[in-house]
Design an enzyme around this catalytic site. Structure first.
Site, PDB file in Angstrom:
ATOM      1  N   GLU A 125       0.834  -1.196   0.000  1.00 54.46           N
ATOM      2  CA  GLU A 125       0.000   0.000   0.000  1.00 54.46           C
ATOM      3  C   GLU A 125       0.875   1.255   0.000  1.00 54.46           C
ATOM      4  OE1 GLU A 125      -3.298   0.308  -0.247  1.00 54.46           O
ATOM      5  OE2 GLU A 125      -3.669  -1.839  -0.423  1.00 54.46           O
ATOM      6  N   ILE A 166       8.214  -3.838   3.687  1.00 53.43           N
ATOM      7  CA  ILE A 166       8.680  -4.601   2.531  1.00 53.43           C
ATOM      8  C   ILE A 166       7.662  -4.469   1.411  1.00 53.43           C
ATOM      9  CG2 ILE A 166       9.238  -6.902   1.642  1.00 53.43           C
ATOM     10  CD1 ILE A 166      10.172  -7.664   4.428  1.00 53.43           C
ATOM     11  N   CYS A 204       0.884   1.704   5.082  1.00 50.42           N
ATOM     12  CA  CYS A 204       0.705   0.316   4.640  1.00 50.42           C
ATOM     13  C   CYS A 204      -0.759  -0.113   4.672  1.00 50.42           C
ATOM     14  CB  CYS A 204       1.557  -0.637   5.461  1.00 50.42           C
ATOM     15  SG  CYS A 204       3.315  -0.256   5.394  1.00 50.42           S
TER      16      CYS A 204
END
EC number: 2.3.1.181
Length: 252
Positions: free
Chosen positions: A104, A171, A203
């Site tokens: 995201e 990540i 995210c």
């Protein structure tokens, strides 16, 4: 003999623009890039634009340029088909790009180590398995954090590394013909206000926070200065050698 990878460390150059770092991923495998970026927000290829808290304040044109379907000249998307992009800017003047990684919205900026491992997963000791690759990246980060007496953990659902309920490393990877791109970012001592929910939903995770090595140390009352981004890069390089069973040589 362990296969050899080449480390290209750009940290001595200071912060570089995100688009420049993105373009440098055209290096041949197996190469690992180390960066520190000027402030930037990036959206993964399928990320929800509404995770930019200020999204509704953008113009119709800006929202269109950030959309998942927008491509080509004039869009804010950086990808292999269109290597030129025109970023949209946040109300605070921070550029925003949509890129081809998974995940995201996130922030990159000073005080954060960004690492792009460009690996050919078709060649041993790697595996043709992106889930394995992400788990190996997580293990590399977890191992590196032990040098700073920080016990990170995985999340059963979300990728990355966490300290308690707060994310310390994000990540987001991509691959083309099993060649990996993008990678991970470790918060060493960035300005965490850029992750504030008044700006983004980091995210896409509601109710979760973001932390850094510096913040963890401050909360524990550690008196010494936090490590430099370069110090953490050295630790990460060593941990990746061990976890991936490779030899990493510095570019000369």
């Amino acid at each position: 003999m362990r296969p050899t990878c080449l480390a290209r460390n750009y940290l001595s150059k200071g912060c570089i623009p995100y688009a420049q770092g993105w373009a440098l991923q055209s290096q041949r495998p197996n190469t690992i890039l180390f960066f520190e970026h000027f402030p930037v927000y990036t959206l993964g290829r399928g990320a929800n634009e509404q995770h930019l808290t200020f999204f509704d304040k953008l113009s119709v044109d800006e929202r269109e340029r950030l959309s998942r379907t927008s491509r080509g000249p004039g869009s804010a998307r950086l990808d292999r088909q269109c290597r030129e992009a025109t970023p949209v800017f946040s109300p605070q003047g921070i550029p925003i790009y949509r890129v081809e990684r998974g995940g995201e919205v996130t922030f990159h900026g000073p005080g954060q180590l960004v690492v792009y491992p460009i690996f050919d997963l078709q060649r041993a000791p790697f595996r043709k398995d992106l889930h394995w690759f992400v788990r190996q990246l997580e293990e590399s980060i977890l191992t590196a954090l032990t040098n700073y007496e920080i016990e990170g953990r995985r999340d059963e659902i979300n990728s990355g590394v966490w300290v308690g309920h707060d994310k310390i490393a994000a990540i987001g990877v991509s691959s083309s013909r099993w060649i990996t791109y993008h990678g991970f970012a470790i918060n060493v001592a960035p300005n965490l206000s850029y992750f504030d929910t008044s700006q983004i939903l980091p995210c896409g995770l509601d109710g979760r926070g973001v932390t850094s090595i510096a913040k963890v140390w401050a909360e524990r009352g550690v008196k010494k200065a936090p490590p430099s981004v370069q110090d953490v890069a050295v630790c990460i390089q060593k941990s990746m050698e061990m976890v991936f069973e490779i030899e990493i040589r510095d570019y000369e």
